[in-house]
Design a protein around this motif. Structure first.
Motif, PDB file in Angstrom:
ATOM      1  N   VAL A   1     -20.982 -18.046  -6.847  1.00 42.68           N
ATOM      2  CA  VAL A   1     -21.316 -17.985  -5.424  1.00 42.68           C
ATOM      3  C   VAL A   1     -20.180 -18.583  -4.591  1.00 42.68           C
ATOM      4  N   ILE A   2     -19.630 -19.707  -5.052  1.00 42.09           N
ATOM      5  CA  ILE A   2     -18.521 -20.342  -4.328  1.00 42.09           C
ATOM      6  C   ILE A   2     -17.292 -19.438  -4.337  1.00 42.09           C
ATOM      7  N   LEU A   3     -16.958 -18.895  -5.505  1.00 42.30           N
ATOM      8  CA  LEU A   3     -15.791 -18.015  -5.596  1.00 42.30           C
ATOM      9  C   LEU A   3     -15.984 -16.758  -4.763  1.00 42.30           C
ATOM     10  N   GLY A   4     -17.183 -16.191  -4.806  1.00 38.15           N
ATOM     11  CA  GLY A   4     -17.456 -14.994  -4.014  1.00 38.15           C
ATOM     12  C   GLY A   4     -17.362 -15.264  -2.529  1.00 38.15           C
ATOM     13  N   SER A   5     -17.883 -16.397  -2.091  1.00 36.50           N
ATOM     14  CA  SER A   5     -17.821 -16.757  -0.676  1.00 36.50           C
ATOM     15  C   SER A   5     -16.380 -17.010  -0.253  1.00 36.50           C
ATOM     16  N   ALA A   6     -15.606 -17.669  -1.125  1.00 38.44           N
ATOM     17  CA  ALA A   6     -14.200 -17.928  -0.811  1.00 38.44           C
ATOM     18  C   ALA A   6     -13.406 -16.629  -0.734  1.00 38.44           C
ATOM     19  N   LEU A   7     -13.647 -15.734  -1.693  1.00 44.84           N
ATOM     20  CA  LEU A   7     -12.940 -14.453  -1.691  1.00 44.84           C
ATOM     21  C   LEU A   7     -13.235 -13.652  -0.429  1.00 44.84           C
ATOM     22  N   MET A   8     -14.509 -13.549  -0.088  1.00 46.61           N
ATOM     23  CA  MET A   8     -14.865 -12.752   1.089  1.00 46.61           C
ATOM     24  C   MET A   8     -14.490 -13.465   2.378  1.00 46.61           C
ATOM     25  N   GLY A   9     -14.474 -14.794   2.346  1.00 50.96           N
ATOM     26  CA  GLY A   9     -13.991 -15.534   3.509  1.00 50.96           C
ATOM     27  C   GLY A   9     -12.522 -15.240   3.757  1.00 50.96           C
ATOM     28  N   GLY A  10     -11.726 -15.187   2.667  1.00 50.41           N
ATOM     29  CA  GLY A  10     -10.313 -14.850   2.799  1.00 50.41           C
ATOM     30  C   GLY A  10     -10.104 -13.426   3.267  1.00 50.41           C
ATOM     31  N   ILE A  11     -10.887 -12.498   2.723  1.00 51.39           N
ATOM     32  CA  ILE A  11     -10.796 -11.103   3.176  1.00 51.39           C
ATOM     33  C   ILE A  11     -11.211 -10.995   4.640  1.00 51.39           C
ATOM     34  N   GLY A  12     -12.198 -11.793   5.030  1.00 54.78           N
ATOM     35  CA  GLY A  12     -12.613 -11.808   6.431  1.00 54.78           C
ATOM     36  C   GLY A  12     -11.505 -12.293   7.347  1.00 54.78           C
ATOM     37  N   VAL A  13     -10.731 -13.277   6.886  1.00 51.75           N
ATOM     38  CA  VAL A  13      -9.581 -13.750   7.665  1.00 51.75           C
ATOM     39  C   VAL A  13      -8.575 -12.624   7.859  1.00 51.75           C
ATOM     40  N   ILE A  14      -8.265 -11.920   6.774  1.00 49.70           N
ATOM     41  CA  ILE A  14      -7.305 -10.813   6.845  1.00 49.70           C
ATOM     42  C   ILE A  14      -7.807  -9.723   7.783  1.00 49.70           C
ATOM     43  N   ALA A  15      -9.088  -9.364   7.647  1.00 52.53           N
ATOM     44  CA  ALA A  15      -9.654  -8.330   8.511  1.00 52.53           C
ATOM     45  C   ALA A  15      -9.665  -8.770   9.966  1.00 52.53           C
ATOM     46  N   GLY A  16     -10.012 -10.040  10.201  1.00 48.13           N
ATOM     47  CA  GLY A  16     -10.050 -10.548  11.569  1.00 48.13           C
ATOM     48  C   GLY A  16      -8.677 -10.571  12.213  1.00 48.13           C
ATOM     49  N   VAL A  17      -7.643 -10.823  11.424  1.00 51.80           N
ATOM     50  CA  VAL A  17      -6.280 -10.843  11.953  1.00 51.80           C
ATOM     51  C   VAL A  17      -5.831  -9.434  12.336  1.00 51.80           C
ATOM     52  N   PHE A  18      -6.112  -8.457  11.496  1.00 46.70           N
ATOM     53  CA  PHE A  18      -5.612  -7.106  11.744  1.00 46.70           C
ATOM     54  C   PHE A  18      -6.465  -6.318  12.731  1.00 46.70           C
ATOM     55  N   ALA A  19      -7.766  -6.546  12.753  1.00 48.52           N
ATOM     56  CA  ALA A  19      -8.634  -5.793  13.664  1.00 48.52           C
ATOM     57  C   ALA A  19      -8.371  -6.193  15.109  1.00 48.52           C
ATOM     58  N   GLN A  20      -8.329  -5.219  15.985  1.00 46.00           N
ATOM     59  CA  GLN A  20      -8.086  -5.464  17.402  1.00 46.00           C
ATOM     60  C   GLN A  20      -9.346  -5.310  18.238  1.00 46.00           C
ATOM     61  N   LYS A  21     -10.316  -4.568  17.711  1.00 45.95           N
ATOM     62  CA  LYS A  21     -11.553  -4.312  18.448  1.00 45.95           C
ATOM     63  C   LYS A  21     -12.734  -4.455  17.495  1.00 45.95           C
ATOM     64  N   PHE A  22     -13.916  -4.649  18.089  1.00 44.54           N
ATOM     65  CA  PHE A  22     -15.107  -4.841  17.268  1.00 44.54           C
ATOM     66  C   PHE A  22     -15.458  -3.583  16.473  1.00 44.54           C
ATOM     67  N   ASP A  23     -15.142  -2.410  17.011  1.00 44.69           N
ATOM     68  CA  ASP A  23     -15.469  -1.206  16.258  1.00 44.69           C
ATOM     69  C   ASP A  23     -14.581  -1.074  15.016  1.00 44.69           C
ATOM     70  N   GLN A  24     -13.362  -1.617  15.077  1.00 40.77           N
ATOM     71  CA  GLN A  24     -12.514  -1.641  13.888  1.00 40.77           C
ATOM     72  C   GLN A  24     -13.097  -2.579  12.832  1.00 40.77           C
ATOM     73  N   MET A  25     -13.631  -3.704  13.275  1.00 38.13           N
ATOM     74  CA  MET A  25     -14.268  -4.630  12.348  1.00 38.13           C
ATOM     75  C   MET A  25     -15.519  -4.002  11.736  1.00 38.13           C
ATOM     76  N   ALA A  26     -16.278  -3.280  12.559  1.00 39.99           N
ATOM     77  CA  ALA A  26     -17.473  -2.605  12.044  1.00 39.99           C
ATOM     78  C   ALA A  26     -17.096  -1.547  11.015  1.00 39.99           C
ATOM     79  N   ALA A  27     -15.974  -0.867  11.245  1.00 45.36           N
ATOM     80  CA  ALA A  27     -15.524   0.156  10.298  1.00 45.36           C
ATOM     81  C   ALA A  27     -15.163  -0.477   8.959  1.00 45.36           C
ATOM     82  N   ILE A  28     -14.498  -1.625   8.992  1.00 45.85           N
ATOM     83  CA  ILE A  28     -14.149  -2.324   7.749  1.00 45.85           C
ATOM     84  C   ILE A  28     -15.415  -2.713   6.991  1.00 45.85           C
ATOM     85  N   THR A  29     -16.402  -3.214   7.729  1.00 43.08           N
ATOM     86  CA  THR A  29     -17.664  -3.617   7.088  1.00 43.08           C
ATOM     87  C   THR A  29     -18.401  -2.422   6.507  1.00 43.08           C
ATOM     88  N   ASN A  30     -18.500  -1.340   7.285  1.00 45.74           N
ATOM     89  CA  ASN A  30     -19.313  -0.189   6.880  1.00 45.74           C
ATOM     90  C   ASN A  30     -18.661   0.665   5.808  1.00 45.74           C
TER      91      ASN A  30
END
Length: 269
Positions: free
Chosen positions: A159-188
């Protein structure tokens, strides 16, 4: 000349780690989801409960055992980890995305925090949210089905490793995404499919050989499989292999996030 006078302006004065600054960032990231707990903690619990209820009613009685355990017990760890993954990703991704949209990301970048401290701060928030969500769901499963972890330590580690991994991926996605719809696309189109196609609701042994090999390349598969081993004592792959893949994946993602903060990619003008 005194030590204070000898320090040039702008020189880091906190040693290797800015403990106070890192603690403050971690506290902020945790408080972000705690103050809206009905959305960030209660909602995932309800959603995972509905998943389990629907699958149990629709398929459970006719499905039979999977890998020697009841179908409901088999899918419960997958649902738990899928929920943890989604929430850990959302925590760091939304934090950076909202800061960028509101224009206050500078409040995070200006303090004397190193790129490594920024990465750790965002990851700690995701890990905290993932752990709380996992604990809430695990307690709900224990009360509703009597299911208790067979190997609690293994489950905690994944659980800790999974949360850390996805937290890091979330950082990368948050840095590159410019709009909320881009973030939604990454999630979906990336996060959710990877979670659903990683053995959440089935054993990968049931897949054709080609799809089975592809699944074994997906690090999320090892996270879900590891939590399944921790909860019910069975898994599709050796837990030690899953642990090694998960640690390696966290290291790679953390390094990428560190480089993005160091270079100021899409964060500094």
């Amino acid at each position: 000349m005194s030590t204070r006078q000898g320090l040039a302006q702008g020189v880091r004065r906190f040693g290797r780690w800015n403990t106070l600054g890192l603690y403050t960032l971690c506290e902020r990231e945790v408080l972000r989801f705690v103050v809206v707990w009905t959305q960030t903690l209660l909602a995932p619990l309800v959603t995972s409960g509905l998943f389990l209820l629907i699958f149990t009613i629709a398929i459970g009685p006719r499905r039979g055992d999977v890998m020697g355990v009841a179908f409901t017990d088999f899918i419960a760890p997958g649902i738990l980890m899928m929920t943890v993954i989604q929430n850990a990703f959302t925590n760091s991704a939304s934090s950076i995305m909202v800061s960028k949209v509101q224009g206050n990301i500078v409040d995070t970048l200006m303090p004397p925090l190193s790129p490594a401290e920024l990465v750790v701060g965002y990851m700690v928030g995701s890990i905290a949210r993932g752990l709380i969500v996992a604990l809430a769901i695990a307690l709900g499963l224990a009360l509703a089905t009597g299911l208790v972890p067979a190997h609690a330590l293994w489950m905690l580690v994944f659980v800790i490793l999974g949360s850390a991994l996805m937290g890091g991926i979330g950082v990368i996605a948050g840095v590159f995404a410019q709009k909320f719809d881009q973030m939604a696309a990454i999630t979906n189109f990336i996060i959710t499919p990877l979670a659903f196609l990683s053995g959440t609701f089935y054993s990968v042994d049931a897949l054709p050989v080609g799809l089975r090999e592809i699944t074994h390349v997906n690090p999320i598969f090892y996270l879900i499989d590891g939590v399944r081993y921790g909860m019910i004592g069975v898994s599709d792959s050796p837990p030690a292999l899953g642990l090694a893949v998960s640690v390696f994946s966290v290291a790679v993602v953390s390094s990428i996030a560190w480089m993005l903060f160091r270079n100021g990619t899409r964060l500094k003008s």
